[in-house]
Scaffold this motif. Structure first.
Motif, PDB file in Angstrom:
ATOM      1  N   ASN A  59      92.456 115.474  72.290  1.00 61.42           N
ATOM      2  CA  ASN A  59      93.813 114.929  72.265  1.00 61.42           C
ATOM      3  C   ASN A  59      93.980 113.872  71.184  1.00 61.42           C
ATOM      4  OD1 ASN A  59      95.074 116.463  74.291  1.00 61.42           O
ATOM      5  ND2 ASN A  59      94.225 115.169  75.890  1.00 61.42           N
ATOM      6  N   SER A 106      97.841 115.061  76.254  1.00 63.91           N
ATOM      7  CA  SER A 106      98.380 116.327  75.755  1.00 63.91           C
ATOM      8  C   SER A 106      99.885 116.451  75.927  1.00 63.91           C
ATOM      9  CB  SER A 106      97.672 117.515  76.399  1.00 63.91           C
ATOM     10  OG  SER A 106      97.817 117.481  77.797  1.00 63.91           O
ATOM     11  N   TYR A 110     102.082 117.521  72.855  1.00 59.67           N
ATOM     12  CA  TYR A 110     102.974 118.684  72.848  1.00 59.67           C
ATOM     13  C   TYR A 110     104.414 118.287  72.542  1.00 59.67           C
ATOM     14  CZ  TYR A 110      99.787 122.409  74.093  1.00 59.67           C
ATOM     15  OH  TYR A 110      98.795 123.353  74.050  1.00 59.67           O
ATOM     16  N   PHE A 113     104.438 117.946  68.909  1.00 55.89           N
ATOM     17  CA  PHE A 113     104.454 119.287  68.316  1.00 55.89           C
ATOM     18  C   PHE A 113     105.880 119.838  68.285  1.00 55.89           C
ATOM     19  CE2 PHE A 113      99.822 120.370  69.562  1.00 55.89           C
ATOM     20  CZ  PHE A 113      99.358 120.085  68.289  1.00 55.89           C
ATOM     21  N   MET A 130     102.024 127.929  68.831  1.00 56.57           N
ATOM     22  CA  MET A 130     102.420 127.096  69.969  1.00 56.57           C
ATOM     23  C   MET A 130     102.598 127.956  71.215  1.00 56.57           C
ATOM     24  SD  MET A 130     102.110 124.181  68.768  1.00 56.57           S
ATOM     25  CE  MET A 130     102.333 123.512  70.373  1.00 56.57           C
ATOM     26  N   TYR A 133      99.084 128.707  72.440  1.00 57.45           N
ATOM     27  CA  TYR A 133      98.434 127.570  73.098  1.00 57.45           C
ATOM     28  C   TYR A 133      99.009 127.326  74.492  1.00 57.45           C
ATOM     29  CZ  TYR A 133      96.402 126.335  68.574  1.00 57.45           C
ATOM     30  OH  TYR A 133      95.718 126.348  67.400  1.00 57.45           O
ATOM     31  N   ILE A 134     100.310 127.431  74.624  1.00 57.30           N
ATOM     32  CA  ILE A 134     100.930 127.223  75.935  1.00 57.30           C
ATOM     33  C   ILE A 134     100.535 128.346  76.884  1.00 57.30           C
ATOM     34  CG2 ILE A 134     103.146 127.144  77.146  1.00 57.30           C
ATOM     35  CD1 ILE A 134     104.213 125.591  74.658  1.00 57.30           C
ATOM     36  N   HIS A 148     102.735 120.939  79.514  1.00 60.76           N
ATOM     37  CA  HIS A 148     102.730 121.272  78.087  1.00 60.76           C
ATOM     38  C   HIS A 148     104.037 121.959  77.696  1.00 60.76           C
ATOM     39  CE1 HIS A 148      98.037 121.426  78.181  1.00 60.76           C
ATOM     40  NE2 HIS A 148      98.503 120.198  78.322  1.00 60.76           N
ATOM     41  N   CYS A 151     107.036 119.404  77.866  1.00 62.47           N
ATOM     42  CA  CYS A 151     107.007 118.436  76.769  1.00 62.47           C
ATOM     43  C   CYS A 151     107.321 119.100  75.429  1.00 62.47           C
ATOM     44  CB  CYS A 151     105.659 117.728  76.728  1.00 62.47           C
ATOM     45  SG  CYS A 151     105.393 116.620  78.122  1.00 62.47           S
ATOM     46  N   TYR A 152     106.765 120.293  75.209  1.00 59.19           N
ATOM     47  CA  TYR A 152     107.046 120.983  73.955  1.00 59.19           C
ATOM     48  C   TYR A 152     108.536 121.318  73.842  1.00 59.19           C
ATOM     49  CZ  TYR A 152     107.036 124.173  70.098  1.00 59.19           C
ATOM     50  OH  TYR A 152     107.318 124.757  68.892  1.00 59.19           O
TER      51      TYR A 152
END
Length: 169
Positions: A59, A106, A110, A113, A130, A133-134, A148, A151-152
């Protein structure tokens, strides 16, 4: 200090803090983790605590990479932290099993990101990674993929709303 130096110093301090805190033996993760009906102090502290050193270093590396590569302001970092700590675990806890505590930076990462989504050179490539990753977060146990994703998406929506409009005249 020059342009971006304050942000870089802040990111280094945060990275060092999370790394040092990863050495602490936390007896009860409910005291520092975010979960349904957690205390305000745990909600505000959970990004700084990590399950292990590898988790903290990963992180911290992500945070430092973004701050050193993109123009991430202190305001943007504060926005990402606010998004992460205001994740509606109480509301989502009614539908999802969010009773085990989550720790880690994280959520902040995110959100950051998401905020750089329109600043990257290869936007489709970035979005595909992305998404990957999610999705991987939903496969691995003990990963709060809902955090995640939340937040993204918050960071992405903020970036979309602040994206300059190109007018053709």
């Amino acid at each position: 200090m020059g342009t971006g130096k304050v942000e870089k110093v802040a990111a280094i301090v945060i990275a060092l803090l999370v790394t040092v805190l990863s050495f602490l033996q936390v007896a009860d993760w409910h005291s520092v983790g975010i979960y349904s009906h957690c205390h305000l102090s745990a909600r505000l502290a959970y990004p700084f605590f990590h399950a292990n050193l590898f988790h903290a270093l990963l992180n911290a590396w992500c945070l430092l990479s973004m701050v050193f590569i993109y123009k991430v302001s202190l305001l943007r970092m504060l926005f990402a932290y606010t998004v992460a700590v205001t994740m509606p675990v109480d509301t989502l806890g009614e539908f999802l099993p969010l009773d085990s505590p989550t720790v880690g930076l994280s959520g902040v990462v995110y959100a950051l990101f998401g905020t750089i989504s329109f600043e990257v050179a290869r936007k489709r490539y970035f979005q595909c990674w992305m998404l990957f990753y999610i999705a991987v977060g939903f496969i691995f146990p003990n990963t709060n993929a809902w955090l995640h994703l939340y937040c993204y998406l918050c960071g992405f929506i903020a970036a979309l709303l602040n994206k300059p409009i190109n007018r053709k005249t």
